[in-house]
Design a protein around this motif. Sequence first.
Motif, PDB file in Angstrom:
ATOM      1  N   ARG A  39       0.822  -1.219   0.000  1.00 39.55           N
ATOM      2  CA  ARG A  39       0.000   0.000   0.000  1.00 39.55           C
ATOM      3  C   ARG A  39       0.854   1.267   0.000  1.00 39.55           C
ATOM      4  NH1 ARG A  39      -3.288  -0.552   5.304  1.00 39.55           N
ATOM      5  NH2 ARG A  39      -1.198  -1.281   5.942  1.00 39.55           N
TER       6      ARG A  39
ATOM      7  N   ALA B  28      -4.329   9.396   7.296  1.00 40.52           N
ATOM      8  CA  ALA B  28      -4.932   9.150   8.618  1.00 40.52           C
ATOM      9  C   ALA B  28      -3.871   8.694   9.620  1.00 40.52           C
ATOM     10  CB  ALA B  28      -6.037   8.101   8.503  1.00 40.52           C
ATOM     11  N   LEU B  29      -2.940   7.858   9.177  1.00 39.03           N
ATOM     12  CA  LEU B  29      -1.855   7.427  10.066  1.00 39.03           C
ATOM     13  C   LEU B  29      -1.026   8.608  10.543  1.00 39.03           C
ATOM     14  CD1 LEU B  29      -0.508   4.234   8.219  1.00 39.03           C
ATOM     15  CD2 LEU B  29      -1.615   4.302  10.468  1.00 39.03           C
TER      16      LEU B  29
ATOM     17  N   HIS C  90      -3.907   4.518  -1.748  1.00 40.21           N
ATOM     18  CA  HIS C  90      -4.270   4.389  -0.331  1.00 40.21           C
ATOM     19  C   HIS C  90      -3.947   5.678   0.442  1.00 40.21           C
ATOM     20  CE1 HIS C  90      -5.036   0.067  -0.791  1.00 40.21           C
ATOM     21  NE2 HIS C  90      -3.991   0.066  -1.596  1.00 40.21           N
TER      22      HIS C  90
ATOM     23  N   ARG D   3       0.779   4.469  -2.710  1.00 36.32           N
ATOM     24  CA  ARG D   3       0.446   5.530  -1.755  1.00 36.32           C
ATOM     25  C   ARG D   3      -0.704   6.402  -2.259  1.00 36.32           C
ATOM     26  NH1 ARG D   3       6.085   5.514  -1.564  1.00 36.32           N
ATOM     27  NH2 ARG D   3       6.244   7.380  -2.882  1.00 36.32           N
TER      28      ARG D   3
ATOM     29  N   GLU E 125      -5.699   6.313   3.888  1.00 35.22           N
ATOM     30  CA  GLU E 125      -5.155   5.536   5.004  1.00 35.22           C
ATOM     31  C   GLU E 125      -3.830   6.122   5.487  1.00 35.22           C
ATOM     32  OE1 GLU E 125      -5.240   1.163   4.210  1.00 35.22           O
ATOM     33  OE2 GLU E 125      -6.171   1.818   2.330  1.00 35.22           O
TER      34      GLU E 125
END
Length: 412
Positions: A285, A301-302, A295, A292, A298
């Motif tokens: 991902r 958000a991390l 995704h 990247r 995600e």
Amino acid sequence: MAHRPLAGRTVVDLTTALAGPYATLLLAGLGARVIKVENPATGGDPARGNAPYLGAEGLSLTRQHTDDMSVSMLLRGRNKRGITLNLKHPAGREVFADLVRAADVVVENYSAGVTGRLGIDYAFARAANPRIVYTSISGFGAQGGPGSGKAMDTIVQALSGIMMTAGAPGEPPVRFGLPVADLLAPLYAVIGTLAAVVQADATGEGQHVDVSMLGALTSLVACEPFDAFEEIGLPLRTGTTVPRLAPFGIFEAADGWFALCAPVDSFAHGVLAALGRPELTRDERFADRDGRVTHAAELHALIGEWSAERPLTEVLATLTRHGVPAAPVRGPAEAVRDPLVRDRGEVVPLAHPRYDRAGELYGTGVPIVFSAAETALDEPAPALGEHNAEIYGDLLGYDAERLAALAADGVI
């Protein structure tokens, strides 16, 4: 002045408000003698009436004393010689012609058609001085257009498409707080003016340089392939992040905001290491750019979850240690006081003609550093008509009797 790039050049400045005066401010900072022409019948440039004002008692929202000066004029009028001339008066055109004969450049930002109605357009200026470079800055081009109307920065932003490139999907259009159209067109005007001066030096012939605010701003919108994004399904408006460059965007720490730009593998892997998740560099991902982008939500958000629990100083130190381009989001007051830009003359203190640096204000400098020349905006803005005697007497050779007659007739 001898070591400034435009030393020996003379500019007749017919501009008002922001777009035109910023162009002539840059020319003045590069060393040109800029003669700011203002109408004595109207009180001069409307910017003289812009709040706030600076005077003996510092800043105020309204004018407290006759020698208070608008901060707008303090900033835009620096290094200019101020004269008065009523171009609507029948005798005003003759005086203007004399100014043109003594000049290299004329800059104006009237609405389309006004210079023609006043009889001071390029054709008139060229008849007086064939070498003159006559630069027009307008909303929609010197000839205007059907229904073009008056051009204000927000109107041009709306028409250019730029308002729909910021903000998130579904949000109202976003007006840039910086008057970007008013500040961008003058940059192209200065580029065009200097190119035309070089050509005039070679050929002996001047020309009309025509720059539109709408064209300048829309041309920059076209520098990003937004139409291509739309065609392949990428959103034009992505809020605080840019998914197609992930990880890329604005994130919140526990006590402030920061910008992070890590579109290439080395930077992105540095972000994952800073998060304490180096194993994710092998995750399909996040291992390469295409993954990247796919995704991005995600990944962003991390980053947001990690940074929200840490103070800004720790976040920036950790990202920097891992080689990631990141910086705090600063407010304008802090940014203009950065020693880096002040030491390079890109931002400089503003001075009142009588009260020096009362208020500790800062304004634009000339953000160009030369190896064999200097630039400066080191003279205060002129009072209305302050340099009439210098320009009309010393430059044009008008005697005291003629000056008195022009003043009595309301020409100057």
